[in-house]
Design a protein around this motif. Structure first.
Motif, PDB file in Angstrom:
ATOM      1  N   ILE A  21       0.979  -1.132   0.124  1.00  0.00           N
ATOM      2  CA  ILE A  21       0.110  -0.125   0.146  1.00  0.00           C
ATOM      3  C   ILE A  21       0.985   1.213  -0.112  1.00  0.00           C
ATOM      4  O   ILE A  21       1.870   1.350   0.840  1.00  0.00           O
ATOM      5  CB  ILE A  21      -1.025  -0.001   1.110  1.00  0.00           C
ATOM      6  CG1 ILE A  21      -1.964  -1.067   1.083  1.00  0.00           C
ATOM      7  CG2 ILE A  21      -1.693   1.198   1.378  1.00  0.00           C
ATOM      8  CD1 ILE A  21      -2.658  -1.283   2.347  1.00  0.00           C
ATOM      9  N   ALA A  26      -3.156   0.582  -3.692  1.00  0.00           N
ATOM     10  CA  ALA A  26      -2.697  -0.692  -3.246  1.00  0.00           C
ATOM     11  C   ALA A  26      -2.419  -1.279  -4.428  1.00  0.00           C
ATOM     12  O   ALA A  26      -3.107  -1.582  -5.531  1.00  0.00           O
ATOM     13  CB  ALA A  26      -3.956  -1.264  -2.521  1.00  0.00           C
ATOM     14  N   ILE A  40      -7.229   2.650  -3.282  1.00  0.00           N
ATOM     15  CA  ILE A  40      -7.809   2.353  -2.092  1.00  0.00           C
ATOM     16  C   ILE A  40      -9.262   2.460  -1.845  1.00  0.00           C
ATOM     17  O   ILE A  40      -9.824   1.795  -1.324  1.00  0.00           O
ATOM     18  CB  ILE A  40      -7.072   2.557  -0.956  1.00  0.00           C
ATOM     19  CG1 ILE A  40      -5.481   2.179  -1.006  1.00  0.00           C
ATOM     20  CG2 ILE A  40      -7.457   2.480   0.465  1.00  0.00           C
ATOM     21  CD1 ILE A  40      -4.426   2.491   0.105  1.00  0.00           C
TER      22      ILE A  40
END
Length: 94
Positions: A21, A26, A40
């Motif tokens: 991340i 991500a 994300i």
């Protein structure tokens, strides 16, 4: 749950693994081994590195598959322990 439509095919689920991340993204490892960066904000809350995401084949739902995450972490732990079994004890001097 089954679909009541007679022509309905069961949903297939694919798994991707959160590799890392960074900022708003991500990095996920796809089933074919390639990686992609996903926002994300489009993924489930509470997402962590190492989590396995279950995605149905229509992309209509993405959820953290906690059971699959634990299973894969257990396999990785077992593999690491097997590798370390034959390792010499003590410090290594160079």
């Amino acid at each position: 749950m089954t679909d009541a439509r007679p022509d309905a095919q069961p949903l297939k689920t694919e798994h991707v693994v959160v590799d890392g991340i960074e900022g708003n993204y991500a990095r996920v490892e796809l089933p074919d081994g390639t990686t992609a960066d996903w926002l994300i904000s489009t993924l489930p809350d509470g997402l962590k590195e190492g989590d396995v995401l279950a995605i149905n084949d229509h992309g209509e739902s993405i959820e953290i598959d906690r059971q699959e995450t634990r299973r894969r972490q257990g396999k990785a732990r077992e593999a690491l322990e097997a590798l370390n079994e034959g390792a010499p004890a003590g410090d290594i001097s160079l």
